[in-house]
Design an enzyme around this catalytic site. Sequence first.
Site, PDB file in Angstrom:
ATOM      1  N   GLN A   1       0.762  -1.154  -0.132  1.00  0.00           N
ATOM      2  CA  GLN A   1       0.077   0.033   0.068  1.00  0.00           C
ATOM      3  C   GLN A   1       0.807   1.245  -0.001  1.00  0.00           C
ATOM      4  OE1 GLN A   1      -2.846  -0.133   3.415  1.00  0.00           O
ATOM      5  NE2 GLN A   1      -3.273  -2.293   2.731  1.00  0.00           N
TER       6      GLN A   1
ATOM      7  N   HIS B   1      -1.513   0.019   5.624  1.00  0.00           N
ATOM      8  CA  HIS B   1      -1.945   1.145   6.624  1.00  0.00           C
ATOM      9  C   HIS B   1      -1.298   2.217   6.934  1.00  0.00           C
ATOM     10  CE1 HIS B   1      -5.048  -2.174   8.350  1.00  0.00           C
ATOM     11  NE2 HIS B   1      -4.818  -2.240   6.760  1.00  0.00           N
TER      12      HIS B   1
ATOM     13  N   GLU C   1     -15.774   2.764   8.729  1.00  0.00           N
ATOM     14  CA  GLU C   1     -16.303   3.732   9.622  1.00  0.00           C
ATOM     15  C   GLU C   1     -16.294   4.990   9.031  1.00  0.00           C
ATOM     16  OE1 GLU C   1     -14.966   1.556  13.995  1.00  0.00           O
ATOM     17  OE2 GLU C   1     -14.317   3.592  13.385  1.00  0.00           O
TER      18      GLU C   1
ATOM     19  N   TYR D   1     -11.237   5.853  19.393  1.00  0.00           N
ATOM     20  CA  TYR D   1     -12.213   5.307  18.877  1.00  0.00           C
ATOM     21  C   TYR D   1     -12.293   3.804  18.799  1.00  0.00           C
ATOM     22  CZ  TYR D   1     -13.291   9.877  16.989  1.00  0.00           C
ATOM     23  OH  TYR D   1     -13.553  11.333  17.084  1.00  0.00           O
TER      24      TYR D   1
ATOM     25  N   TYR E   1      -9.335 -10.946  10.175  1.00  0.00           N
ATOM     26  CA  TYR E   1      -9.277 -11.631   8.896  1.00  0.00           C
ATOM     27  C   TYR E   1      -9.109 -13.069   9.201  1.00  0.00           C
ATOM     28  CZ  TYR E   1      -9.070  -7.217   6.703  1.00  0.00           C
ATOM     29  OH  TYR E   1      -9.143  -5.877   6.035  1.00  0.00           O
TER      30      TYR E   1
END
Length: 394
Positions: free
Chosen positions: A103, A175, A268, A278, A289
Site C-alpha cells: 500500500q 495502513h 467507519e 475510537y 481476517y
Amino acid sequence: MKRLSVLAATLSPVALLASCGSGYSTGEPTGEAVSTPSRTGDFDGNFAISEHGTFDEPWASAFVPGTQKLFITEKPGTAKIYDVATRRTAAVSGLPQVDYGGQGGLGDVAFLPSESSNTINGRTIYLSWVEAGSGDTRGAVVGRGQLTCAQAEACSISGLDIVWRQTPKVTGRGHYSHRIVFSPDEQYMFVTSGERQKKDPAQDRSNTLGTIVRLNLDGTPAAGNPFASEGSPTDEIWTYGNRNMLSIDFDSEGRLWEIEHGPQGGDELNLVQPGKNYGWPVRSNGINYDNSNIPDHTPDDGFTKPVISWSPVIAPGNMVFYQGDLFPRMDGDLIVAGLKTQALIRVALDGERAREIARYDMGERIRQVVEGPDGALWVLEDGEGGRLLELRPE
C-alpha cells in the site's frame, strides 16, 4: 463524451435505520439497494462521463487553487498535472524517493487555498509518501516544497523538506493512511497516521500509529493538543484508536470527519473530536481476517462510536464534501470513492448525524474523487491504467 447511465441506489428503510448514526452504530449490513430517487428533485444518478487519459496507479489528486490544473500522484513515485481546460498533461520533477510496494509509495497532495491564483508558479505544495528506514522498516512522512511550472508541459518541485514523520517506522507495507487536510483558517494541518496493521499501537499514545495528528503548517506540534503534557510524540496526537484512515475533510460548518477501513466489516465514518479514543483494536463492528471475534461497539464501552458503520464493507478510497450546485440537491453531501463497491457512495449529513442515501455504480474500483472548479466531479480509477473521468449530470 460518453453518456452512461449510472444507477442511483438508495437504501431500504431498514438500512437507513442501521446507518443513521443515532446513539451508536449497529454494524448491520447496509441493505439492498433500490433504483429510486432518494429525494424529490434530487440528482437522478445519470452521469455524462468523459474520459481524460490514464495514469499509473493514481492515488490522490487536488486542483491547484484558482486554476483548472489537477495535480495527480501515482503510487510508484511519479506525478502529473492535467489541465482540464486544454487537456494537456505536464510531467513533474523534483519528487521524493519513495518506498514503493504493498500500500506504500507516493501518497497525498495538498495546497493552501489562501494561495489561490490563476498562475501556478511559487505554490506551496504538501506531499505525503512512504520513506524507508533501517532493518526493513518504513513509515509515512509529509513534505513541504514549492511548485513551479516554467513550461506548459514541465513542472518541478523545489525545496521539498520533510516536516513530519510517522513514529515509529515498522515492518510491513500496509495502513500508512497519510492523508492531509488544513483547518478552514489554515492555522493547522491534520494528518492521518494508520496503525500499520500492528493493531495494539493504536491504543498506545507513546507513538503516532493509529492516530490523527494536529500540526502547525511547518509540521511542529500545534499548541493545545489534548495530550501535550505527556511529552513527544504524544504532543502531536489529536485522536487515537484509529485503524486505516484514507480520507479526512471538513464540512461546511467546520466539523472534521474521517473515513477508515475496518477489518472484515466495520468500515467507519467518524466525527473527529479532540482527545477521543475510537476503539481499535479493542472494539470494532467487524471481525479479524482469521475470523476471530472483535467485540462490537456498545453504548457503555467507553469509546467514541462511528457515525456510520458499514458491514459489508465499502472499502473507501477518499471522500469529499460537495460544495457546488451542478448536481441537484447534492450541496453539502459527502461523496465517497468506493474500492470494493466500485461505486460512489453518497452520504447526507444532519448536524453530527449522517446516513447513506445513494450509491452510483461505476463498474471499476474508485480510488479518488474531487470536485472541480465548476462543480463537476473528477474521478480516478484504481490500479495500473486507472482512468481519469469527468462526471456531469446527463
